[in-house]
Write a protein that holds these residues in place. Structure first.
Motif, PDB file in Angstrom:
ATOM      1  N   LYS A 178       0.835  -1.204   0.000  1.00  0.00           N
ATOM      2  CA  LYS A 178       0.000   0.000   0.000  1.00  0.00           C
ATOM      3  C   LYS A 178       0.869   1.253   0.000  1.00  0.00           C
ATOM      4  O   LYS A 178       1.955   1.272   0.597  1.00  0.00           O
ATOM      5  CB  LYS A 178      -0.912   0.020   1.224  1.00  0.00           C
ATOM      6  N   ILE A 179       0.382   2.272  -0.676  1.00  0.00           N
ATOM      7  CA  ILE A 179       0.996   3.602  -0.644  1.00  0.00           C
ATOM      8  C   ILE A 179      -0.087   4.579  -0.219  1.00  0.00           C
ATOM      9  O   ILE A 179      -1.166   4.617  -0.825  1.00  0.00           O
ATOM     10  CB  ILE A 179       1.571   3.994  -2.011  1.00  0.00           C
ATOM     11  N   ASP A 180       0.195   5.308   0.842  1.00  0.00           N
ATOM     12  CA  ASP A 180      -0.802   6.226   1.419  1.00  0.00           C
ATOM     13  C   ASP A 180      -2.095   5.490   1.749  1.00  0.00           C
ATOM     14  O   ASP A 180      -3.203   6.022   1.579  1.00  0.00           O
ATOM     15  CB  ASP A 180      -1.088   7.379   0.452  1.00  0.00           C
ATOM     16  N   GLY A 181      -1.954   4.248   2.201  1.00  0.00           N
ATOM     17  CA  GLY A 181      -3.105   3.472   2.631  1.00  0.00           C
ATOM     18  C   GLY A 181      -3.881   2.799   1.524  1.00  0.00           C
ATOM     19  O   GLY A 181      -4.833   2.060   1.791  1.00  0.00           O
ATOM     20  N   GLU A 182      -3.483   3.004   0.260  1.00  0.00           N
ATOM     21  CA  GLU A 182      -4.194   2.417  -0.867  1.00  0.00           C
ATOM     22  C   GLU A 182      -3.329   1.349  -1.540  1.00  0.00           C
ATOM     23  O   GLU A 182      -2.151   1.573  -1.812  1.00  0.00           O
ATOM     24  CB  GLU A 182      -4.551   3.486  -1.906  1.00  0.00           C
ATOM     25  N   ALA A 183      -3.937   0.173  -1.771  1.00  0.00           N
ATOM     26  CA  ALA A 183      -3.208  -0.902  -2.449  1.00  0.00           C
ATOM     27  C   ALA A 183      -2.846  -0.453  -3.858  1.00  0.00           C
ATOM     28  O   ALA A 183      -3.632   0.215  -4.536  1.00  0.00           O
ATOM     29  CB  ALA A 183      -4.050  -2.162  -2.489  1.00  0.00           C
ATOM     30  N   PHE A 184      -1.639  -0.785  -4.300  1.00  0.00           N
ATOM     31  CA  PHE A 184      -1.209  -0.393  -5.638  1.00  0.00           C
ATOM     32  C   PHE A 184      -1.038  -1.618  -6.535  1.00  0.00           C
ATOM     33  O   PHE A 184      -0.814  -2.739  -6.067  1.00  0.00           O
ATOM     34  CB  PHE A 184       0.091   0.422  -5.592  1.00  0.00           C
ATOM     35  N   VAL A 220       5.351  -4.435   7.104  1.00  0.00           N
ATOM     36  CA  VAL A 220       6.709  -4.102   6.674  1.00  0.00           C
ATOM     37  C   VAL A 220       6.690  -2.699   6.070  1.00  0.00           C
ATOM     38  O   VAL A 220       5.878  -2.417   5.183  1.00  0.00           O
ATOM     39  CB  VAL A 220       7.221  -5.125   5.635  1.00  0.00           C
ATOM     40  N   GLU A 221       7.567  -1.843   6.593  1.00  0.00           N
ATOM     41  CA  GLU A 221       7.656  -0.474   6.092  1.00  0.00           C
ATOM     42  C   GLU A 221       8.957  -0.304   5.317  1.00  0.00           C
ATOM     43  O   GLU A 221      10.048  -0.539   5.856  1.00  0.00           O
ATOM     44  CB  GLU A 221       7.603   0.519   7.253  1.00  0.00           C
ATOM     45  N   VAL A 222       8.835   0.104   4.060  1.00  0.00           N
ATOM     46  CA  VAL A 222      10.009   0.275   3.195  1.00  0.00           C
ATOM     47  C   VAL A 222       9.818   1.500   2.310  1.00  0.00           C
ATOM     48  O   VAL A 222       8.737   2.090   2.267  1.00  0.00           O
ATOM     49  CB  VAL A 222      10.232  -0.968   2.289  1.00  0.00           C
ATOM     50  N   ALA A 223      10.878   1.846   1.597  1.00  0.00           N
ATOM     51  CA  ALA A 223      10.816   2.915   0.587  1.00  0.00           C
ATOM     52  C   ALA A 223      11.403   2.369  -0.706  1.00  0.00           C
ATOM     53  O   ALA A 223      12.478   1.760  -0.695  1.00  0.00           O
ATOM     54  CB  ALA A 223      11.581   4.146   1.046  1.00  0.00           C
ATOM     55  N   PHE A 224      10.689   2.574  -1.787  1.00  0.00           N
ATOM     56  CA  PHE A 224      11.205   2.128  -3.084  1.00  0.00           C
ATOM     57  C   PHE A 224      12.433   2.966  -3.455  1.00  0.00           C
ATOM     58  O   PHE A 224      12.445   4.181  -3.226  1.00  0.00           O
ATOM     59  CB  PHE A 224      10.132   2.273  -4.167  1.00  0.00           C
ATOM     60  N   PRO A 225      13.468   2.343  -4.017  1.00  0.00           N
ATOM     61  CA  PRO A 225      14.657   3.109  -4.426  1.00  0.00           C
ATOM     62  C   PRO A 225      14.294   4.176  -5.450  1.00  0.00           C
ATOM     63  O   PRO A 225      13.346   4.023  -6.227  1.00  0.00           O
ATOM     64  CB  PRO A 225      15.560   2.036  -5.054  1.00  0.00           C
ATOM     65  N   ALA A 226      15.055   5.274  -5.440  1.00  0.00           N
ATOM     66  CA  ALA A 226      14.787   6.380  -6.364  1.00  0.00           C
ATOM     67  C   ALA A 226      14.921   5.944  -7.813  1.00  0.00           C
ATOM     68  O   ALA A 226      14.263   6.487  -8.702  1.00  0.00           O
ATOM     69  CB  ALA A 226      15.737   7.536  -6.076  1.00  0.00           C
ATOM     70  N   HIS A 232       6.187   5.170 -11.222  1.00  0.00           N
ATOM     71  CA  HIS A 232       5.121   5.617 -10.329  1.00  0.00           C
ATOM     72  C   HIS A 232       5.367   5.170  -8.881  1.00  0.00           C
ATOM     73  O   HIS A 232       4.673   5.613  -7.965  1.00  0.00           O
ATOM     74  CB  HIS A 232       3.769   5.111 -10.823  1.00  0.00           C
ATOM     75  N   LEU A 233       6.360   4.282  -8.684  1.00  0.00           N
ATOM     76  CA  LEU A 233       6.695   3.825  -7.342  1.00  0.00           C
ATOM     77  C   LEU A 233       8.043   4.343  -6.865  1.00  0.00           C
ATOM     78  O   LEU A 233       8.308   4.356  -5.656  1.00  0.00           O
ATOM     79  CB  LEU A 233       6.709   2.287  -7.301  1.00  0.00           C
ATOM     80  N   ALA A 234       8.887   4.776  -7.783  1.00  0.00           N
ATOM     81  CA  ALA A 234      10.259   5.175  -7.443  1.00  0.00           C
ATOM     82  C   ALA A 234      10.277   6.244  -6.352  1.00  0.00           C
ATOM     83  O   ALA A 234       9.602   7.262  -6.442  1.00  0.00           O
ATOM     84  CB  ALA A 234      10.971   5.675  -8.692  1.00  0.00           C
ATOM     85  N   GLY A 235      11.058   5.954  -5.282  1.00  0.00           N
ATOM     86  CA  GLY A 235      11.255   6.923  -4.211  1.00  0.00           C
ATOM     87  C   GLY A 235      10.114   7.029  -3.221  1.00  0.00           C
ATOM     88  O   GLY A 235      10.218   7.813  -2.262  1.00  0.00           O
ATOM     89  N   LYS A 236       9.045   6.272  -3.396  1.00  0.00           N
ATOM     90  CA  LYS A 236       7.873   6.421  -2.523  1.00  0.00           C
ATOM     91  C   LYS A 236       7.929   5.453  -1.346  1.00  0.00           C
ATOM     92  O   LYS A 236       8.417   4.328  -1.458  1.00  0.00           O
ATOM     93  CB  LYS A 236       6.588   6.195  -3.319  1.00  0.00           C
ATOM     94  N   ALA A 237       7.393   5.905  -0.210  1.00  0.00           N
ATOM     95  CA  ALA A 237       7.285   5.060   0.973  1.00  0.00           C
ATOM     96  C   ALA A 237       6.080   4.132   0.827  1.00  0.00           C
ATOM     97  O   ALA A 237       5.043   4.529   0.286  1.00  0.00           O
ATOM     98  CB  ALA A 237       7.142   5.920   2.226  1.00  0.00           C
ATOM     99  N   ALA A 238       6.228   2.907   1.299  1.00  0.00           N
ATOM    100  CA  ALA A 238       5.141   1.935   1.172  1.00  0.00           C
ATOM    101  C   ALA A 238       5.094   1.036   2.400  1.00  0.00           C
ATOM    102  O   ALA A 238       6.082   0.893   3.128  1.00  0.00           O
ATOM    103  CB  ALA A 238       5.341   1.090  -0.084  1.00  0.00           C
ATOM    104  N   THR A 239       3.927   0.467   2.638  1.00  0.00           N
ATOM    105  CA  THR A 239       3.774  -0.547   3.687  1.00  0.00           C
ATOM    106  C   THR A 239       3.263  -1.820   3.044  1.00  0.00           C
ATOM    107  O   THR A 239       2.523  -1.775   2.047  1.00  0.00           O
ATOM    108  CB  THR A 239       2.793  -0.097   4.778  1.00  0.00           C
ATOM    109  N   PHE A 240       3.653  -2.948   3.624  1.00  0.00           N
ATOM    110  CA  PHE A 240       3.195  -4.243   3.134  1.00  0.00           C
ATOM    111  C   PHE A 240       2.602  -5.030   4.300  1.00  0.00           C
ATOM    112  O   PHE A 240       3.264  -5.244   5.324  1.00  0.00           O
ATOM    113  CB  PHE A 240       4.348  -5.041   2.528  1.00  0.00           C
TER     114      PHE A 240
END
Length: 446
Positions: A178-184, A220-226, A232-240
């Protein structure tokens, strides 16, 4: 027909051509006579339609087609009579002094200009004077062993265990990203096997599952590499949201003949032989690329002649579009590459000029020496191309068979490689043993 050369400057040519109106009218009369026996018009018996009536009905339409045909035929004949080889199809422009209405009515001469560039003329050099080194590297047994170890590790058995997962264990998981609480899109999976510490997932993901047991649920809290490929995912924080279904520990791995037979091979030695051949093939491809580059560099230095501007411009535009598209996708600017747009354009135009020059040289060498690409060779290339699109092979075959221009893109590189082989067969090629790192090292120029 009258032909007047109005421009002869370097490779550029411009011709003014005049086709008399009576020639066009004669062609139209002939066509209408042929048509009258075939057309069906209400009120007339078959074959009895007066030509004058037919002219009123379709004369203009047929004349327009005749004019198109005459332009093409005239240009081909004139160029052939002048013993010229245009680089591209001539550009045609009707004279402004011609009235379109009178032209299609057969009351005016057809006057037009044909503008084109010639293929440059140059002498084929003696290839026996060319000397190039072919780098070759020996396949070390240590590299075969490394490849074997990677295959073995990829086929290591895992045994389900109780308790917490450690680095090196395999966990089977379900997850929802999820990004900002929304599944991607593309961020979910079920029953996925993941070996902790393998680096299979994005950095930080696997570390947070160390210590988890079957049945555990973790966020799991991670950040996609830049530089992540999906922009559309690069550099963004995400939770799994991760659910651990099972934990397995690596089992004992014995690399022997019995293990090799489980992979479908007769023995461990046979597997090593296959790996050695695969590595040798990679070495040969790298060596081929190096010797070809060295050969083309020498040819580029030997052959210097004027180039058709439109060929260079077309090649440059193709290269530049690719450069801009790649920079846009990577989110980079020319400043990031320590250059400017103007300097980059100048560099890539030189590359375009080199490609056109070498293309003309290789084409001339192939034509003069009757280098041929067989239909079987093109068919094999088409099969390889189709394999790149699993499940769409039939569509790929149909597309290429119905699109001559696309099929030509398969034939062209085959022709180039055969011409390169022909030249290397005449040149002085000396093998030079090098280390693997040197064989695969890319030069800054490349």
């Amino acid at each position: 027909m009258q032909v007047t050369e109005t421009l002869s400057e370097g490779l550029k040519r411009e011709l003014k051509l005049v086709v008399p109106a009576h020639d066009l009218s004669s062609r139209l009369d002939q066509r209408l006579v042929e048509m009258k026996d075939r057309v069906r018009i209400n009120g007339f018996r078959p074959g009895k339609v007066p030509v004058a009536h037919l002219r009123r009905l379709v004369g203009r339409q047929e004349m327009a087609q005749i004019i198109d045909n005459v332009i093409g035929e005239t240009i081909r004949k004139v160029v052939e009579d002048r013993n010229e080889r245009p680089a591209l199809n001539p550009e045609v422009k009707l004279s402004e002094e011609v009235e379109a209405e009178k032209l299609v009515d057969g009351e005016a001469d057809l006057i037009f200009t044909a503008t084109y560039e010639l293929l440059p003329a140059f002498e084929i050099q003696d290839f026996s004077t060319i000397a190039v080194e072919r780098p070759v590297a020996e396949v070390a047994e240590t590299e075969v062993d490394e490849q074997l170890a990677r295959i073995a590790e990829g086929n290591r058995p895992f045994v389900e265990k109780e308790g917490a997962a450690a680095t090196g264990d395999r966990v089977t998981i379900d997850f929802v990203g999820k990004i900002d609480g929304e599944a991607f899109e593309g961020g979910s999976g079920e029953g996925v096997d993941l070996t902790l510490g393998s680096g299979q997932f994005i950095p930080g993901f696997e570390d947070q599952l160390v210590g988890a047991s079957a049945g555990d649920a973790r966020t799991v809290e991670v950040a996609f590499p830049a530089e992540y490929p999906a922009k559309h995912l690069a550099g963004k924080a995400a939770t799994f949201d991760v659910t651990v279904k099972s934990v397995s520990a690596p089992g004992e791995l014995v690399v022997d003949d019995e293990w090799a037979t489980k992979l479908g091979l007769e023995s461990l030695d046979k597997l090593k032989e296959i790996l050695r051949d695969q590595i040798r093939s990679q070495y040969d491809q790298a060596s081929r690329a190096k010797v070809k580059r060295a050969l083309l560099d020498q040819l580029d230095g030997v052959y210097q002649f004027d180039l058709p501007e439109k060929l260079v411009e077309g090649e440059f535009e193709q290269i530049w579009k690719q450069v801009v598209d790649e920079m846009t996708q990577a989110g980079k600017s020319f400043a990031d590459e320590n250059t400017t747009e103007e300097a980059a354009k100048a560099d890539y135009r030189r590359i375009a000029e080199r490609r056109v020059r070498l293309g003309l040289v290789l084409s001339e060498v192939g034509e003069k020496n009757e280098v041929q690409v067989t239909d079987d060779e093109v068919s094999r290339a088409l099969v390889e191309r189709a394999r790149q699109f699993p499940g769409q092979e039939r569509e790929v075959f149909e597309y290429y068979r119905k699109t001559p221009a696309a099929l030509a893109t398969l034939r062209a590189p085959l022709f180039e490689e055969k011409v390169v082989d022909f030249i290397l067969g005449k040149a002085q090629v000396t093998d030079k043993t090098v280390a693997k790192d040197e064989l695969f090292k890319e030069t800054e120029e490349a």
